[in-house]
Design a protein around this motif. Structure first.
Motif, PDB file in Angstrom:
ATOM      1  N   SER A 113       0.845  -1.191   0.000  1.00 21.27           N
ATOM      2  CA  SER A 113       0.000   0.000   0.000  1.00 21.27           C
ATOM      3  C   SER A 113       0.884   1.245   0.000  1.00 21.27           C
ATOM      4  CB  SER A 113      -0.896   0.012   1.237  1.00 21.27           C
ATOM      5  OG  SER A 113      -0.111   0.177   2.412  1.00 21.27           O
ATOM      6  N   PRO A 114       0.380   2.358  -0.528  1.00 23.22           N
ATOM      7  CA  PRO A 114       1.166   3.601  -0.501  1.00 23.22           C
ATOM      8  C   PRO A 114       1.580   3.995   0.914  1.00 23.22           C
ATOM      9  CG  PRO A 114      -0.710   3.828  -1.975  1.00 23.22           C
ATOM     10  CD  PRO A 114      -0.897   2.528  -1.247  1.00 23.22           C
ATOM     11  N   GLU A 115       0.712   3.736   1.885  1.00 20.35           N
ATOM     12  CA  GLU A 115       1.030   4.087   3.272  1.00 20.35           C
ATOM     13  C   GLU A 115       2.237   3.309   3.779  1.00 20.35           C
ATOM     14  OE1 GLU A 115      -2.984   5.134   2.203  1.00 20.35           O
ATOM     15  OE2 GLU A 115      -1.974   3.177   2.192  1.00 20.35           O
ATOM     16  N   LEU A 116       2.301   2.012   3.439  1.00 15.54           N
ATOM     17  CA  LEU A 116       3.425   1.192   3.880  1.00 15.54           C
ATOM     18  C   LEU A 116       4.722   1.626   3.196  1.00 15.54           C
ATOM     19  CD1 LEU A 116       4.439  -1.162   5.553  1.00 15.54           C
ATOM     20  CD2 LEU A 116       3.814  -2.699   3.672  1.00 15.54           C
ATOM     21  N   ILE A 117       4.648   1.910   1.904  1.00 17.50           N
ATOM     22  CA  ILE A 117       5.834   2.370   1.175  1.00 17.50           C
ATOM     23  C   ILE A 117       6.328   3.690   1.748  1.00 17.50           C
ATOM     24  CG2 ILE A 117       6.677   3.199  -1.048  1.00 17.50           C
ATOM     25  CD1 ILE A 117       6.402   0.218  -0.977  1.00 17.50           C
ATOM     26  N   GLU A 118       5.401   4.567   2.086  1.00 18.12           N
ATOM     27  CA  GLU A 118       5.782   5.862   2.659  1.00 18.12           C
ATOM     28  C   GLU A 118       6.519   5.671   3.986  1.00 18.12           C
ATOM     29  OE1 GLU A 118       3.633  10.013   4.156  1.00 18.12           O
ATOM     30  OE2 GLU A 118       2.555   8.624   2.843  1.00 18.12           O
ATOM     31  N   LYS A 119       6.025   4.765   4.831  1.00 15.92           N
ATOM     32  CA  LYS A 119       6.699   4.484   6.100  1.00 15.92           C
ATOM     33  C   LYS A 119       8.088   3.900   5.867  1.00 15.92           C
ATOM     34  CE  LYS A 119       2.494   3.680   8.825  1.00 15.92           C
ATOM     35  NZ  LYS A 119       1.711   2.661   9.578  1.00 15.92           N
ATOM     36  N   LEU A 120       8.198   3.016   4.881  1.00 14.79           N
ATOM     37  CA  LEU A 120       9.488   2.410   4.556  1.00 14.79           C
ATOM     38  C   LEU A 120      10.503   3.469   4.148  1.00 14.79           C
ATOM     39  CD1 LEU A 120      11.326  -0.043   3.849  1.00 14.79           C
ATOM     40  CD2 LEU A 120      10.260  -0.030   1.582  1.00 14.79           C
ATOM     41  N   ILE A 121      10.091   4.392   3.296  1.00 14.05           N
ATOM     42  CA  ILE A 121      10.998   5.436   2.823  1.00 14.05           C
ATOM     43  C   ILE A 121      11.402   6.360   3.962  1.00 14.05           C
ATOM     44  CG2 ILE A 121      11.212   7.430   1.289  1.00 14.05           C
ATOM     45  CD1 ILE A 121      11.323   4.649  -0.050  1.00 14.05           C
ATOM     46  N   ARG A 122      10.459   6.718   4.805  1.00 13.95           N
ATOM     47  CA  ARG A 122      10.765   7.612   5.922  1.00 13.95           C
ATOM     48  C   ARG A 122      11.742   6.967   6.899  1.00 13.95           C
ATOM     49  NH1 ARG A 122      10.358  12.643   6.595  1.00 13.95           N
ATOM     50  NH2 ARG A 122       9.205  12.659   8.551  1.00 13.95           N
ATOM     51  N   ARG A 123      11.644   5.650   7.052  1.00 17.85           N
ATOM     52  CA  ARG A 123      12.537   4.958   7.981  1.00 17.85           C
ATOM     53  C   ARG A 123      13.932   4.799   7.394  1.00 17.85           C
ATOM     54  NH1 ARG A 123      10.675  -0.500  10.933  1.00 17.85           N
ATOM     55  NH2 ARG A 123       9.394   1.090  11.962  1.00 17.85           N
ATOM     56  N   ARG A 124      14.020   4.445   6.119  1.00 18.18           N
ATOM     57  CA  ARG A 124      15.325   4.186   5.507  1.00 18.18           C
ATOM     58  C   ARG A 124      16.024   5.450   5.032  1.00 18.18           C
ATOM     59  NH1 ARG A 124      15.802  -1.229   1.999  1.00 18.18           N
ATOM     60  NH2 ARG A 124      17.886  -0.322   1.943  1.00 18.18           N
ATOM     61  N   PHE A 125      15.252   6.493   4.764  1.00 16.59           N
ATOM     62  CA  PHE A 125      15.830   7.747   4.276  1.00 16.59           C
ATOM     63  C   PHE A 125      15.286   8.898   5.129  1.00 16.59           C
ATOM     64  CE2 PHE A 125      15.591   4.762   0.774  1.00 16.59           C
ATOM     65  CZ  PHE A 125      16.842   4.843   0.187  1.00 16.59           C
ATOM     66  N   PRO A 126      15.822   9.080   6.331  1.00 20.79           N
ATOM     67  CA  PRO A 126      15.293  10.097   7.252  1.00 20.79           C
ATOM     68  C   PRO A 126      15.324  11.513   6.686  1.00 20.79           C
ATOM     69  CG  PRO A 126      16.815   8.605   8.378  1.00 20.79           C
ATOM     70  CD  PRO A 126      16.942   8.325   6.918  1.00 20.79           C
ATOM     71  N   HIS A 127      16.230  11.775   5.733  1.00 19.88           N
ATOM     72  CA  HIS A 127      16.329  13.131   5.190  1.00 19.88           C
ATOM     73  C   HIS A 127      15.238  13.431   4.163  1.00 19.88           C
ATOM     74  CE1 HIS A 127      18.358  10.690   2.133  1.00 19.88           C
ATOM     75  NE2 HIS A 127      18.106  11.661   1.278  1.00 19.88           N
ATOM     76  N   VAL A 128      14.512  12.409   3.731  1.00 19.16           N
ATOM     77  CA  VAL A 128      13.436  12.614   2.758  1.00 19.16           C
ATOM     78  C   VAL A 128      12.200  13.130   3.488  1.00 19.16           C
ATOM     79  CG1 VAL A 128      11.882  11.486   1.116  1.00 19.16           C
ATOM     80  CG2 VAL A 128      14.306  10.864   1.180  1.00 19.16           C
ATOM     81  N   SER A 129      11.649  14.221   3.008  1.00 21.32           N
ATOM     82  CA  SER A 129      10.508  14.842   3.678  1.00 21.32           C
ATOM     83  C   SER A 129       9.260  13.978   3.550  1.00 21.32           C
ATOM     84  CB  SER A 129      10.235  16.223   3.077  1.00 21.32           C
ATOM     85  OG  SER A 129       9.725  16.096   1.761  1.00 21.32           O
ATOM     86  N   GLU A 130       8.282  14.285   4.378  1.00 18.30           N
ATOM     87  CA  GLU A 130       7.019  13.544   4.337  1.00 18.30           C
ATOM     88  C   GLU A 130       6.337  13.709   2.986  1.00 18.30           C
ATOM     89  OE1 GLU A 130       2.744  13.406   6.757  1.00 18.30           O
ATOM     90  OE2 GLU A 130       4.476  14.459   7.599  1.00 18.30           O
TER      91      GLU A 130
END
Length: 248
Positions: A113-130
């Motif tokens: 789901s887009p929500e899960l992918i968004e959480k994955l990106i935020r965790r692995r790439f902390p510098h990427v904005s919401e």
């Protein structure tokens, strides 16, 4: 016999690892029984030979074969489903066909789901904005591999907010490489099919020469895509033995 199938990049191999991880869920499979191999590594012995040896010595094992083509799955099924076998088999591939051997339980892993992918990106790439993480999640179509590859192109203090789909694709495809429109044309031709044989150049099974007709002169030399190819390096395509498949 279990066959785990799904698009490249959706997390099939990671799911297999989780089956043996006591920290995840309940009733994990015993790690001591796991025997893992990946066909991309050209294993020696080959899976059928290893399975035969395990059965002959009455050794209990769960044989996991990653990037396992359908023909190998069938041979393993015939071997390990026989009476007296001590080996359970789990094969993994992008195979989307329905003609699986009798007795095989097919599990299809869908995109996230887009929500899960968004959480994955935020965790692995902390510098990427919401906002950028949400943009990546929507553009990836739920494919974790594509999302991670795209997030990896974003530098600190950089934003992709407002990028069009074309902008995002070009960013993922080129990744600081010199732009070669002939190469892009070749990639578009390859994307017409889900997967193709990138090694055989002659005979009835040769598929790469047929794609050359769509791509123009770039593929006339008929060389096999390598890990340095932009399609592969960007995560947009996956090398699997002699087969090349789209990641999404």
């Amino acid at each position: 016999m279990v066959r785990l199938v799904g698009l490249s990049g959706v997390g099939k191999t990671r799911l297999v690892q989780a089956l043996f991880d006591a920290r995840i869920g309940s009733l994990p499979l015993p790690p001591s029984l796991a025997v893992y191999t990946n066909l991309l590594d050209n294993p020696d012995p080959q899976p059928t030979g290893l399975a035969s040896d395990l059965i002959a010595t009455r050794t209990r094992a769960i044989l996991i074969v990653d990037n396992c083509p359908p023909d190998l799955h069938r041979r393993l099924s015939d071997l390990c489903a026989a009476s007296g076998s001590t080996v359970s088999v789990l094969t993994v591939e992008y195979d989307v066909r329905d003609d699986q051997p009798e007795g095989t339980q097919v599990v299809t892993l869908d995109t996230s789901s887009p929500e899960l992918i968004e959480k994955l990106i935020r965790r692995r790439f902390p510098h990427v904005s919401e906002v950028d993480a949400r943009t990546i999640a929507e553009a990836s179509g739920g494919n974790a591999r594509i999302a991670i590859a795209l997030a990896g192109t974003i530098e600190r203090s950089e934003s992709i907010a407002g990028f069009s789909d074309v902008d995002l694709f070009e960013r993922l495809f080129w990744r600081e490489r010199d732009r070669d429109h002939a190469l892009l044309r070749a990639a578009k031709a390859c994307a017409l099919v889900y997967s193709f044989n990138g090694e055989t150049l002659d005979g009835d099974e040769a598929e790469l020469p047929r794609l050359c007709a769509f791509a123009g002169p770039l593929l006339e030399h008929r060389s096999r895509p390598s890990a340095e190819n932009p399609c592969v390096a960007s995560g947009a395509a996956v090398l699997s033995s002699r087969w090349i498949s789209r990641a999404g």
